[in-house]
Design an enzyme around this catalytic site. Structure first.
Site, PDB file in Angstrom:
ATOM      1  N   ARG A   1       0.843  -1.206   0.000  1.00  0.00           N
ATOM      2  CA  ARG A   1       0.000   0.000   0.000  1.00  0.00           C
ATOM      3  C   ARG A   1       0.875   1.252   0.000  1.00  0.00           C
ATOM      4  O   ARG A   1       1.063   1.889  -1.025  1.00  0.00           O
ATOM      5  CB  ARG A   1      -0.933  -0.033   1.225  1.00  0.00           C
ATOM      6  CG  ARG A   1      -2.129   0.902   1.134  1.00  0.00           C
ATOM      7  CD  ARG A   1      -1.833   2.337   1.498  1.00  0.00           C
ATOM      8  NE  ARG A   1      -1.267   2.483   2.839  1.00  0.00           N
ATOM      9  CZ  ARG A   1      -0.739   3.622   3.283  1.00  0.00           C
ATOM     10  NH1 ARG A   1      -0.686   4.686   2.513  1.00  0.00           N
ATOM     11  NH2 ARG A   1      -0.224   3.681   4.494  1.00  0.00           N
ATOM     12  N   ASP A   2       1.480   1.564   1.135  1.00  0.00           N
ATOM     13  CA  ASP A   2       2.290   2.782   1.231  1.00  0.00           C
ATOM     14  C   ASP A   2       3.477   2.710   0.270  1.00  0.00           C
ATOM     15  O   ASP A   2       3.860   3.693  -0.346  1.00  0.00           O
ATOM     16  CB  ASP A   2       2.793   2.934   2.673  1.00  0.00           C
ATOM     17  CG  ASP A   2       3.198   4.352   3.016  1.00  0.00           C
ATOM     18  OD1 ASP A   2       3.534   5.112   2.091  1.00  0.00           O
ATOM     19  OD2 ASP A   2       3.187   4.704   4.199  1.00  0.00           O
TER      20      ASP A   2
ATOM     21  N   HIS B   1       4.421   4.356  12.653  1.00  0.00           N
ATOM     22  CA  HIS B   1       4.621   4.337  11.200  1.00  0.00           C
ATOM     23  C   HIS B   1       5.699   5.374  10.861  1.00  0.00           C
ATOM     24  O   HIS B   1       5.454   6.568  10.948  1.00  0.00           O
ATOM     25  CB  HIS B   1       3.285   4.681  10.542  1.00  0.00           C
ATOM     26  CG  HIS B   1       3.306   4.727   9.048  1.00  0.00           C
ATOM     27  ND1 HIS B   1       2.909   3.661   8.269  1.00  0.00           N
ATOM     28  CD2 HIS B   1       3.648   5.705   8.177  1.00  0.00           C
ATOM     29  CE1 HIS B   1       3.005   3.990   6.985  1.00  0.00           C
ATOM     30  NE2 HIS B   1       3.456   5.227   6.900  1.00  0.00           N
TER      31      HIS B   1
ATOM     32  N   HIS C   1       8.775   6.948   8.322  1.00  0.00           N
ATOM     33  CA  HIS C   1       9.475   7.076   7.040  1.00  0.00           C
ATOM     34  C   HIS C   1      10.917   7.477   7.319  1.00  0.00           C
ATOM     35  O   HIS C   1      11.199   8.154   8.310  1.00  0.00           O
ATOM     36  CB  HIS C   1       8.777   8.110   6.153  1.00  0.00           C
ATOM     37  CG  HIS C   1       7.509   7.576   5.549  1.00  0.00           C
ATOM     38  ND1 HIS C   1       7.426   7.142   4.243  1.00  0.00           N
ATOM     39  CD2 HIS C   1       6.281   7.370   6.088  1.00  0.00           C
ATOM     40  CE1 HIS C   1       6.200   6.709   3.999  1.00  0.00           C
ATOM     41  NE2 HIS C   1       5.481   6.830   5.093  1.00  0.00           N
TER      42      HIS C   1
ATOM     43  N   CYS D   1       4.059   9.421   0.404  1.00  0.00           N
ATOM     44  CA  CYS D   1       2.689   9.883   0.278  1.00  0.00           C
ATOM     45  C   CYS D   1       2.551  10.789  -0.933  1.00  0.00           C
ATOM     46  O   CYS D   1       3.275  11.768  -1.058  1.00  0.00           O
ATOM     47  CB  CYS D   1       2.300  10.640   1.550  1.00  0.00           C
ATOM     48  SG  CYS D   1       0.681  11.393   1.420  1.00  0.00           S
TER      49      CYS D   1
ATOM     50  N   ASN E   1       9.232   4.325   3.470  1.00  0.00           N
ATOM     51  CA  ASN E   1       9.105   3.808   4.828  1.00  0.00           C
ATOM     52  C   ASN E   1      10.458   3.244   5.279  1.00  0.00           C
ATOM     53  O   ASN E   1      11.331   2.959   4.454  1.00  0.00           O
ATOM     54  CB  ASN E   1       8.103   2.650   4.853  1.00  0.00           C
ATOM     55  CG  ASN E   1       6.715   3.072   4.459  1.00  0.00           C
ATOM     56  OD1 ASN E   1       6.375   3.077   3.283  1.00  0.00           O
ATOM     57  ND2 ASN E   1       5.906   3.426   5.426  1.00  0.00           N
TER      58      ASN E   1
HETATM   59 ZN    ZN Z   1       3.432   6.321   5.139  1.00  0.00          ZN
END
Ligand code: ZN
Length: 297
Positions: A12-13, A204, A206, A237, A246
Site C-alpha cells: 500500500r504505502d 509508522h 518514514h 505519500c 518507509n
Molecule cells: Zn506512510
C-alpha cells in the site's frame, strides 16, 4: 522487549508513490512473498478514489487475488464511509482509518477538516465493530506537516483521546513525511499511554531524513508492540511533497534480530523480495541490506 510485530505496508504505502504503475499480479506476488517471509499482518491496499491515487484503483482485484489464510490478516486503508463500504465488501480483515493532525494536510489528503476526519473515524469504527472488522486509527502527520511545519503534540494527543473513545482496536502514529526524532517518539508514546490506556500503539515511520530507524528503536524501548515497515524501503505519500520511503522491513529486521528481538520475519527472504521489487520497478530500492547483505558468516 523480546518480540515486536511488524506490519508490512509495502503493497500500500510502498507502491502508491512509485512512478511505475504496478500490475495487480505483481502486487499479489509481493503479498505472497511477504507471507512467505513471515509477515502475518499486511496493509494490502487502500480504498480511496482512483482519480486521487491511481495506483490503488485495483483494490478489489488485489483483495480477490490474495491467498486467504486464518493466520494472515489483511488491512485496507480507508479515508471515509465510501472507502469503508468498499473495503468491507472486498473482505478485508482490518481497516486502517486515517485521521489527520493538521488542517492543511487534512484538506490536501482528504478534502476535510481535522474534526471531519475524526468524525468519520468514529462512525467507521462503529461500523467496523458491527461487521467484525478490526479497526486502527492512524494519525497522519503526527510528527510534522509538510505545509504547516510543527504540529502541536498536545493536539495529536487530543486526537489520540478522541479515537480511543471511538473504540478503535489500535492507534497508529504516523510520521508521514519522515521528520520525527526519538524524543518526539518518547513524548507521544508516553502521552498516548496516558490518554488511551490499554489501546495498543503502532508506529509508522518514514526514513526521509534518516531518523526512521532511531525512531523505531525509541518506540521499541518505549514499549510500542507494533511497527510498520515496507520491504525495500519503498514508499511515500502522493500528497506530501518530497516524501520518501518507509523504513525498510529487512533493515529493521536485521537490527532487531541482532538485538535479540524476535519479529517472525526472515531477513534473507525479505532481501530477495526487495531485489525482485527493485528489478520490477526498474530502480534500486532504498534499503541497505539489499546492497550490504546479512552479517557475514
Ligand atoms: Zn506512510
Amino acid at each position: 522487549m523480546a518480540h515486536i510485530e511488524i506490519v508490512e505496508v509495502g503493497p500500500r504505502d510502498g507502491l502508491q508513490n512509485e512512478s511505475t504503475l504496478v500490475s495487480t499480479d505483481a502486487k499479489i506476488e509481493l503479498i505472497e512473498r511477504s507471507i512467505a517471509a513471515g509477515a502475518r499482518r499486511i496493509e494490502a491496499t487502500s480504498f480511496v478514489h482512483p482519480r486521487l491515487v491511481p495506483h490503488m484503483a485495483d483494490a478489489e482485484a488485489v483483495m480477490a487475488g490474495v491467498p486467504r489464510r486464518a493466520d494472515v490478516s489483511y488491512i485496507g486503508l480507508v479515508l471515509n464511509r465510501r472507502g469503508f463500504d468498499r473495503a468491507a465488501v472486498a473482505g478485508v480483515d482490518e481497516v486502517n482509518i486515517v485521521v489527520v493532525a493538521s488542517e492543511t494536510f487534512a484538506q490536501r489528503n482528504q478534502s476535510a477538516t481535522v474534526q471531519e476526519t475524526v468524525d468519520a473515524c468514529v462512525a467507521i469504527a462503529q461500523s467496523a465493530r458491527e461487521a467484525g472488522i478490526k479497526s486502527t486509527a492512524t494519525i497522519a502527520v503526527a510528527f510534522g506537516c509538510p505545509f504547516e511545519g510543527e504540529v502541536d503534540p498536545a493536539g495529536v494527543l487530543g486526537l489520540v483521546g478522541q479515537v480511543a473513545d471511538a473504540g478503535v482496536d489500535e492507534i497508529a502514529l504516523a510520521d508521514t513525511i519522515g521528520v520525527g526524532t526519538p524524543n518526539q517518539v518518547r513524548h507521544l508514546v508516553a502521552g498516548s499511554a496516558a490518554r488511551a490506556p490499554g489501546v495498543p500503539l503502532r508506529m509508522h515511520f518514514h526514513n526521509t531524513r534518516n531518523t526512521g530507524y532511531a525512531n523505531a528503536i525509541a518506540a521499541l524501548e518505549a514499549g510500542v508492540p507494533v511497527l510498520d515497515a515496507s520491504t525495500g524501503g519503498i514508499g511515500g505519500c502522493p500528497f506530501a511533497p518530497a516524501a520518501t520511503g518507509n523504513i525498510a522491513t529487512e533493515d529493521l529486521v536485521y537490527m532487531l534480530e541482532r538485538m535479540g528481538v524476535e519479529t517472525g520475519l526472515d531477513a534473507a527472504s525479505l532481501i530477495s523480495t526487495a531485489q525482485w521489487l527493485g528489478g520490477y520497478l526498474g530502480d534500486e530500492v532504498p534499503s541497505l541490506l539489499t546492497k550490504a547483505g546479512l552479517f557475514p558468516r
